[in-house]
Structure formats: C-alpha cells, structure tokens
Design a protein around this motif. Structure first.
Motif: not given
Length: 288
Positions: A136-144
């Motif tokens: 979820l982190r890459p999707v929600y936070l727009t990070v690699p």
C-alpha cells in the motif's frame, strides 16, 4: 565303577549349575524388563504432562495478548507463519499423547483448540491487513516500491502526494477494517512527518492545499468505525458522568430530607419534653 560314579556326579553338578544359572538369568531379565517398563511408563507420563502444560500455558499467554497494534517495522507475514508453526507444533504434541489423557482432559484440550481458533481468525485477519502495508505504501504515498523512507517526496511533489493519499482513502474507506485504518493512519503520520521536515520550503499555496487535504482526511477518519467507536466511548463517559451527577444530586436530596426529618423529630421530641415539664410544674402548683 568308581570312575563311572564320579563322571555321573560331575554331570549332575554341571546340569544343576546350568539350571541355577538359567534361573538366575531369567529372574534378572524379568527384573530388568519390569524396570524398563516402569521407566518407560514414567517417561511417557512426563512427556504427556509436559505437552499438555506447554499447550495450555501457550494458549493462555496468547489470549492475554490483546494489544496487537500495527508496527511498520515488523514483517507481519512472518509473524503469521511463526505463530501458526508454534501452534501446530504444540497441537501435534498433545495429539500424540491423547491416549494417555482421561476424557476430561481430552475434552479440555478440544475446548482450548476451538477457543484459540476463534481468537486467531480475528487476529490473523488483522495481521494480514498489517502485512498489506508494504504494497500500500507506494500506492498511497507515491514513493518507489520498497522505499525505506519518504525522501522521494520533495517540496515540488508533496502536495500531490497528500491529494493522492486523500483520494485513495476516499475510494477505499468503506471497505477498511479497524486494522486497515491503523495501517492507513500510520502512513499518514509518516507523510506528515516528511511534510514537517520540509515545511519551510513549501509555498503558501501548497500549505493551503495540504491543509484542505488534512481536513478531508480527518473528516473521513472521524466518520469511520474508529471515529464512531471513539464517539460511543465519549458518549458513554458523558452518560456515566451525568448518571453520577444525578445520583449525587439524588443522594444530596435524600440526605437533606433525612436531616430535615431528623431535625423535625428532635424538635417534636423536645417540644413534648418541654410540655411534660410544664404539666409537671402546674401539677405541683395545684397541689400546693
């Protein structure tokens, strides 16, 4: 003739020795067998008791552990695997020794299995939600993918990250469990921490739009199950305080009433005594 007698005597002695030797060996072997059986029985009993005790203590310990809060540093899929391996190992031990338990203990073990299974279903679902955080982190936070920090968020793109985060929450909030909200809120906290680190480099417009995004997020969170739960707790506290105040007021009224009645009673009794005293004085005067 003498030689024949001696030969026969020698043969008898040899035979007797063999019989005695065989008897002694048989007795020794029997004692050794009985000792082995006894030792084996004791070992089996100890093993079965140890398996039962380990299983019971482990179940009790896991049931007491109710505060399973999300931690971004833990590998939750590994936590699930380790927990299930530990349980299966202990179940195998008690099942192996089931024939050595009486009916009451076997029933107790089955009851513990059922109880734990019910508890674990809820907990496993929470752990599984925690385990989704990495995806979820890459999707929600727009990070690699697999980014260990949020350094990829800069003054140039952090506003867009906030707006993307709020959009994802808006899209999925209806399906969130309480465990999902813990994961989402932890990511939001990380996002805020990154924004605070670069706060001085943000434009006034970006700060304004980020503020709007934060207001939307807080409103959605307040309307969620977590928000409703908090509201119910607050309401219960308020009701409890109100009930307490009402009880105190009623107690005060009751106490005041009792005091008033007691005062009236004392006054009445005093008046009666005074009246009796007057009557006595008047009677004395009349006799004179």
């Amino acid at each position: 003739m003498k030689r024949n007698f001696q030969g026969q005597a020698f043969a008898l002695l040899v035979t007797a020795g063999l019989i005695f030797g065989n008897t002694a060996c048989t007795k020794s072997e029997r004692v050794e067998t009985e000792t082995t059986v006894e030792n084996t029985g004791t070992a089996v009993k100890n093993e079965s008791e140890e398996a039962y005790t380990n299983f019971k203590n482990w179940i009790d310990e896991k049931e007491r552990d109710t505060a399973y809060v999300y931690d971004s540093e833990r590998d939750w899929n590994e936590v699930i695997a380790n927990r299930e391996d530990a349980y299966n190992e202990r179940v195998a031990a008690v099942d192996k020794n089931a024939k050595y338990y009486d009916d009451a203990r076997r029933a107790e073990i089955e009851e513990m299995k059922t109880r734990y299974s019910t508890n674990w279903q809820t907990r496993r679902a929470a752990y599984a939600s925690y385990g989704k955080s990495d995806s979820l982190r890459p999707v929600y936070l727009t990070v690699p993918d697999n980014a260990s920090d949020l350094n990829a968020l800069t003054p140039a793109n952090i506003r867009a990250a906030y707006e993307n985060f709020v959009a994802k929450v808006q899209e999925n909030k209806e399906s969130y469990t309480n465990a999902d909200w813990q994961v989402v809120d932890a990511m939001w906290t990380d996002l805020d921490a990154r924004k605070n680190a670069i706060q001085e480099q943000l434009s006034a417009k970006d700060k304004l739009e980020i503020g709007k995004a934060k207001t939307k997020y807080q409103a959605m969170k307040a309307a969620s199950k977590t928000g409703n739960t908090a509201e119910r707790v607050g309401s219960n506290i308020k009701d409890g305080a109100q009930t307490g105040a009402e009880k105190t007021s009623d107690a005060a009224k009751e106490g005041g009433s009792k005091v008033g009645n007691a005062a009236k009673k004392v006054g009445s009794e005093t008046k009666d005594l005074y009246k009796k005293a007057e009557d006595k004085v008047d009677g004395t005067k009349d006799r004179k």
